[in-house]
Design a protein around this motif. Structure first.
Motif, PDB file in Angstrom:
ATOM      1  N   UNK A 206     108.153  58.849  41.853  1.00 12.97           N
ATOM      2  CA  UNK A 206     107.232  58.022  41.067  1.00 12.97           C
ATOM      3  C   UNK A 206     107.870  56.754  40.534  1.00 12.97           C
ATOM      4  N   UNK A 207     109.178  56.751  40.360  1.00  9.31           N
ATOM      5  CA  UNK A 207     109.856  55.629  39.712  1.00  9.31           C
ATOM      6  C   UNK A 207     110.604  54.751  40.712  1.00  9.31           C
ATOM      7  N   UNK A 208     110.134  54.717  41.943  1.00 15.40           N
ATOM      8  CA  UNK A 208     110.736  53.851  42.953  1.00 15.40           C
ATOM      9  C   UNK A 208     110.232  52.415  42.775  1.00 15.40           C
ATOM     10  N   UNK A 209     110.987  51.480  43.355  1.00 13.92           N
ATOM     11  CA  UNK A 209     110.594  50.073  43.244  1.00 13.92           C
ATOM     12  C   UNK A 209     109.259  49.801  43.940  1.00 13.92           C
ATOM     13  N   UNK A 210     108.950  50.597  44.985  1.00 13.18           N
ATOM     14  CA  UNK A 210     107.712  50.376  45.729  1.00 13.18           C
ATOM     15  C   UNK A 210     106.518  51.125  45.138  1.00 13.18           C
ATOM     16  N   UNK A 211     106.761  51.973  44.106  1.00 16.55           N
ATOM     17  CA  UNK A 211     105.694  52.839  43.599  1.00 16.55           C
ATOM     18  C   UNK A 211     104.505  52.041  43.061  1.00 16.55           C
ATOM     19  N   UNK A 212     104.776  51.045  42.221  1.00 13.87           N
ATOM     20  CA  UNK A 212     103.679  50.302  41.620  1.00 13.87           C
ATOM     21  C   UNK A 212     102.911  49.494  42.656  1.00 13.87           C
ATOM     22  N   UNK A 213     103.637  48.900  43.627  1.00 11.09           N
ATOM     23  CA  UNK A 213     102.963  48.151  44.682  1.00 11.09           C
ATOM     24  C   UNK A 213     102.072  49.072  45.515  1.00 11.09           C
ATOM     25  N   UNK A 214     102.584  50.270  45.823  1.00 12.26           N
ATOM     26  CA  UNK A 214     101.784  51.216  46.601  1.00 12.26           C
ATOM     27  C   UNK A 214     100.570  51.668  45.807  1.00 12.26           C
ATOM     28  N   UNK A 215     100.751  51.864  44.515  1.00 13.89           N
ATOM     29  CA  UNK A 215      99.641  52.284  43.654  1.00 13.89           C
ATOM     30  C   UNK A 215      98.547  51.209  43.614  1.00 13.89           C
ATOM     31  N   UNK A 216      98.956  49.958  43.524  1.00 13.94           N
ATOM     32  CA  UNK A 216      97.991  48.866  43.490  1.00 13.94           C
ATOM     33  C   UNK A 216      97.247  48.743  44.822  1.00 13.94           C
ATOM     34  N   UNK A 217      97.973  48.908  45.930  1.00 12.42           N
ATOM     35  CA  UNK A 217      97.320  48.845  47.246  1.00 12.42           C
ATOM     36  C   UNK A 217      96.315  49.976  47.414  1.00 12.42           C
ATOM     37  N   UNK A 218      96.683  51.167  46.950  1.00  8.96           N
ATOM     38  CA  UNK A 218      95.756  52.293  47.015  1.00  8.96           C
ATOM     39  C   UNK A 218      94.506  52.045  46.186  1.00  8.96           C
ATOM     40  N   UNK A 219      94.683  51.418  45.009  1.00 11.43           N
ATOM     41  CA  UNK A 219      93.532  51.135  44.148  1.00 11.43           C
ATOM     42  C   UNK A 219      92.605  50.111  44.794  1.00 11.43           C
ATOM     43  N   UNK A 220      93.158  49.164  45.531  1.00 13.83           N
ATOM     44  CA  UNK A 220      92.313  48.192  46.238  1.00 13.83           C
ATOM     45  C   UNK A 220      91.452  48.888  47.296  1.00 13.83           C
ATOM     46  N   UNK A 221      92.054  49.850  48.023  1.00 14.52           N
ATOM     47  CA  UNK A 221      91.281  50.583  49.016  1.00 14.52           C
ATOM     48  C   UNK A 221      90.190  51.421  48.361  1.00 14.52           C
ATOM     49  N   UNK A 222      90.492  51.992  47.197  1.00 13.78           N
ATOM     50  CA  UNK A 222      89.488  52.767  46.464  1.00 13.78           C
ATOM     51  C   UNK A 222      88.336  51.869  46.037  1.00 13.78           C
ATOM     52  N   UNK A 223      88.659  50.702  45.489  1.00 10.90           N
ATOM     53  CA  UNK A 223      87.600  49.786  45.051  1.00 10.90           C
ATOM     54  C   UNK A 223      86.740  49.329  46.228  1.00 10.90           C
ATOM     55  N   UNK A 224      87.370  49.089  47.375  1.00  7.75           N
ATOM     56  CA  UNK A 224      86.611  48.686  48.555  1.00  7.75           C
ATOM     57  C   UNK A 224      85.655  49.800  48.999  1.00  7.75           C
ATOM     58  N   UNK A 225      86.145  51.053  48.956  1.00 10.50           N
ATOM     59  CA  UNK A 225      85.292  52.186  49.335  1.00 10.50           C
ATOM     60  C   UNK A 225      84.136  52.361  48.362  1.00 10.50           C
ATOM     61  N   UNK A 226      84.383  52.148  47.067  1.00 12.31           N
ATOM     62  CA  UNK A 226      83.316  52.258  46.071  1.00 12.31           C
ATOM     63  C   UNK A 226      82.252  51.197  46.301  1.00 12.31           C
ATOM     64  N   UNK A 227      82.685  49.977  46.598  1.00  8.31           N
ATOM     65  CA  UNK A 227      81.732  48.898  46.790  1.00  8.31           C
ATOM     66  C   UNK A 227      80.934  49.051  48.091  1.00  8.31           C
ATOM     67  N   UNK A 228      81.593  49.580  49.146  1.00 10.89           N
ATOM     68  CA  UNK A 228      80.939  49.656  50.453  1.00 10.89           C
ATOM     69  C   UNK A 228      79.830  50.694  50.499  1.00 10.89           C
ATOM     70  N   UNK A 229      79.914  51.738  49.683  1.00 10.43           N
ATOM     71  CA  UNK A 229      78.877  52.791  49.704  1.00 10.43           C
ATOM     72  C   UNK A 229      77.776  52.454  48.705  1.00 10.43           C
ATOM     73  N   UNK A 230      76.564  52.413  49.197  1.00  8.18           N
ATOM     74  CA  UNK A 230      75.433  52.095  48.349  1.00  8.18           C
ATOM     75  C   UNK A 230      75.049  53.296  47.490  1.00  8.18           C
ATOM     76  N   UNK A 231      74.420  53.000  46.376  1.00 11.21           N
ATOM     77  CA  UNK A 231      73.908  54.056  45.516  1.00 11.21           C
ATOM     78  C   UNK A 231      72.634  54.643  46.122  1.00 11.21           C
ATOM     79  N   UNK A 232      72.113  55.698  45.532  1.00  9.63           N
ATOM     80  CA  UNK A 232      70.941  56.382  46.095  1.00  9.63           C
ATOM     81  C   UNK A 232      69.702  55.489  46.119  1.00  9.63           C
ATOM     82  N   UNK A 233      69.663  54.456  45.259  1.00 13.68           N
ATOM     83  CA  UNK A 233      68.517  53.538  45.252  1.00 13.68           C
ATOM     84  C   UNK A 233      68.687  52.394  46.237  1.00 13.68           C
ATOM     85  N   UNK A 234      69.768  52.426  47.047  1.00 14.09           N
ATOM     86  CA  UNK A 234      69.978  51.404  48.061  1.00 14.09           C
ATOM     87  C   UNK A 234      70.692  50.171  47.575  1.00 14.09           C
TER      88      UNK A 234
END
Length: 636
Positions: A101-129
């Motif tokens: 968890x305390x590697x130099x690349x940990x925070x960068x990897x965490x931020x990249x993962x969060x970007x993919x999560x945000x993209x997935x949240x935005x790409x899926x529409x809600x039940x009302x379309x």
């Protein structure tokens, strides 16, 4: 010729035929069966279900109870041991913290993962379309940074465990509430499904097994009110065979008379009443997958992911801190703070994308050293982002750790003369002998060498050289990355010549495995890999029609619909036409998914067919680990 002479003549002919058969067997190298012992083994008494204790040892929670009980006793799988000498430094196994968890690349990897999560949240529409409107952490941070807690009651403080009588050890909740200033070390004997052996205090194999014995014995005697003598134990787990062997050696026959071992995935199908299912067990620290068909687990489909609910909890704290978490003294090194974060995750987090926008919540903190405090907090997408880390594991920020573990081939057992290596070598010799005999027959036929049949032209890469159950080797996946399923990886490992040097075999195996294990597979991709490693399309169809999710790591509102949507969108197009209905089951029979495996173990223990699988004390002392190979209902 008289009747007696005829019988005598027939007897001589039978003796001659038997002699000829013996000569043929010696030429083929076939061993004669061992003669039965002069003194027969004593018959074991049938084990009654009311004498059976079913144990489900998790990394964070221990489920234990009688096979006839409706529900088990569930306690934290932790022990506090008093220092033997005064002045010893205090030691505590980490709860939410882990390596990488305390590697130099940990925070960068965490931020990249969060970007993919945000993209997935935005790409899926809600039940009302309508697409969700993203909510940034800064919007919540401006409000949360101004919050100050309100004092509720200064007298209702949580008390530390009373240690004035100096108990040598404390178990479960009592161990979690030991004052850090007291002379006790805190140990979690199981971590990510394995024995927690480490170089620190209490980390030796002997000490870890002693902790397990103490915890289990304490629960059996105090909570179940059962004396330890004459008990039969059934252990249900999805861990390494070395773990199972150590448990048997240390626990079963120092305390109990007999033991039986079942796979957690098989127990889950029995507990849920399903004949076949792709079992997905999302635990606190690991996630295991296995396809079970008619009570038998498919070996090639077994897959273990080195993340679980605790990683979601730790990620949730990171997201809370980005949003200005008002409880600013929260530390992952504190046991009480870890309990608070676990509660906040279970209360606030969800996988329902219809819930959007900023929302106000409140929570309380109750600690022994201060009054109860009430906090207000405003949260947006953080409640959805944290559990989505199970589908985008880079969000956890773990660097340099093996995140995907496959089913390894057995490396042999010195105590078992008929282990897998012996069986493979014997099978190879028999195949070579049969092939040589076939070649001699072909050459003896006129024009045999010029026959147009190409079946005799077998090269070193022929599929017959691969272990049974292995199909073609496929390389592919999203974005051009190489992703090997467990079956394909096992085929690659076993495809070499039997005479290959062991060092070369191990180095080749390490290279192949490292390509797969370095990848942090998301939960949905892991399910697809596990199902794809089944042998037939019919079996795959069954698995897609019944995906069973157990364990406490995915108990979020909307998890069933969320996982179903991702599986349908990512499953191979060819199966979309074959599978009538993809179904994800998260609460079979409205049962708590954390107790399903234990319940299935209790059901299995009461079946008449399991009587033959018990390993008794005398048998283990005489034959050792060989009994586990003979009696276990699965191969490894």
């Amino acid at each position: 010729m008289t009747q007696a002479e005829k019988e005598q003549e027939n007897g001589k002919e039978k003796d001659k035929e038997r002699d000829k058969e013996r000569e043929k067997e010696q030429q083929r190298g076939v061993k004669r069966p061992i003669a039965p012992p002069a003194i027969p083994e004593p018959l074991q008494e049938q084990i009654q279900s009311n004498f059976i204790i079913v144990v489900h040892p998790g990394s964070r929670t221990l489920c234990i109870g009688r096979a006839t009980d409706t529900l088990p006793v569930t306690v934290p799988h932790v022990i506090a041991r008093r220092h033997k000498q005064s002045g010893q430094p205090r030691y505590e196994d980490p709860w939410l913290l882990r390596e990488g968890l305390n590697k130099s690349e940990s925070n960068e990897q965490r931020q990249n993962g969060l970007k993919m999560v945000d993209q997935a949240i935005w790409s899926k529409k809600m039940s009302n379309g309508v697409r969700r409107t993203p909510v940034s952490a800064e919007q919540a941070r401006a409000y949360n940074c101004q919050i100050r807690p309100a004092v509720l009651d200064s007298s209702s403080r949580v008390k530390w465990t009373n240690t004035s009588h100096h108990p040598p050890h404390l178990v479960g909740e009592e161990a979690l509430h030991v004052n850090p200033s007291d002379c006790y070390n805190i140990h979690w004997p199981v971590v990510r499904g394995q024995l927690n052996v480490h170089s620190g205090p209490g980390g030796s194999l002997t000490a870890v097994l002693a902790d397990l014995e103490t915890i289990w014995s304490h629960i059996i005697q105090k909570h179940l009110e059962i004396p330890l003598k004459d008990l039969k134990v059934q252990v249900s787990c999805d861990v390494s065979i070395s773990f199972v062997t150590c448990i048997i050696l240390s626990l079963s026959f120092s305390l109990y008379v007999a033991i039986i071992v079942h796979q957690e995935s098989v127990c889950a199908t029995f507990g849920s009443g399903l004949s076949s299912a792709c079992v997905v067990d999302v635990g606190d620290q690991k996630t295991s997958l296995c396809c079970v068909e008619d009570g038998v687990s498919h070996r090639n489909s077994r897959l273990c992911l080195a993340y679980g609910g605790s990683d979601v909890t730790r990620t949730f704290l990171w997201l809370l801190q980005r949003a200005g978490f008002p409880y600013r003294d929260c530390q992952l090194s504190s046991r009480l703070d870890c309990q608070l974060l676990q509660h906040l995750k279970e209360t606030f987090c969800h996988l329902n994308q219809d819930i959007s926008g900023l929302q106000d919540h409140e929570f309380q903190t109750r600690f022994p050293e201060g009054p109860a405090l009430l906090y207000q907090i405003r949260l947006g997408d953080e409640k959805l982002q944290a559990p989505m880390g199970l589908f985008y594991p880079t969000t956890f920020g773990i660097v340099g750790q093996k995140m995907t573990l496959l089913q390894y081939r057995s490396q042999g057992d010195s105590e078992d003369p008929h282990d897998e290596h012996y069986l493979l070598a014997t099978q190879s010799k028999q195949d070579q002998s049969s092939k040589s005999a076939a070649d001699r027959k072909a050459l003896s036929r006129p024009g045999g060498a010029l026959d147009g049949d190409m079946s005799g032209q077998v090269g070193s890469g022929d599929i017959s050289d691969l272990p049974r159950g292995c199909g073609s080797i496929g390389i592919g996946g999203a974005q051009g990355e190489m992703e090997l399923g467990p079956a394909q990886a096992e085929c690659l490992i076993g495809a070499g010549d039997m005479e290959e040097p062991l060092s070369a075999h191990l180095s080749r195996k390490t290279a192949i495995m490292s390509q797969f294990e370095s990848k942090a597979l998301g939960l949905d991709k892991a399910i697809l890999h596990s199902i794809d490693c089944c042998a037939s399309d019919e079996t795959k169809r069954k698995m897609y029609s019944s995906i069973l999710v157990v364990g406490g790591g995915l108990m979020f509102h909307g998890a069933q619909e969320f996982l179903l949507h991702r599986i349908i969108n990512k499953m191979p197009p060819s199966f979309r036409r074959l599978v009538d209905n993809v179904e994800v089951i998260t609460r079979p029979k409205d049962m708590d998914p954390r107790l399903i495996s234990w319940k299935g173990g209790a059901v299995l223990a009461c079946l008449d067919t399991t009587q033959e699988m018990w390993i008794h004390q005398g048998e283990w002392q005489r034959f050792g680990v060989r009994m586990l190979r003979e009696r276990a209902a699965f191969v490894w």
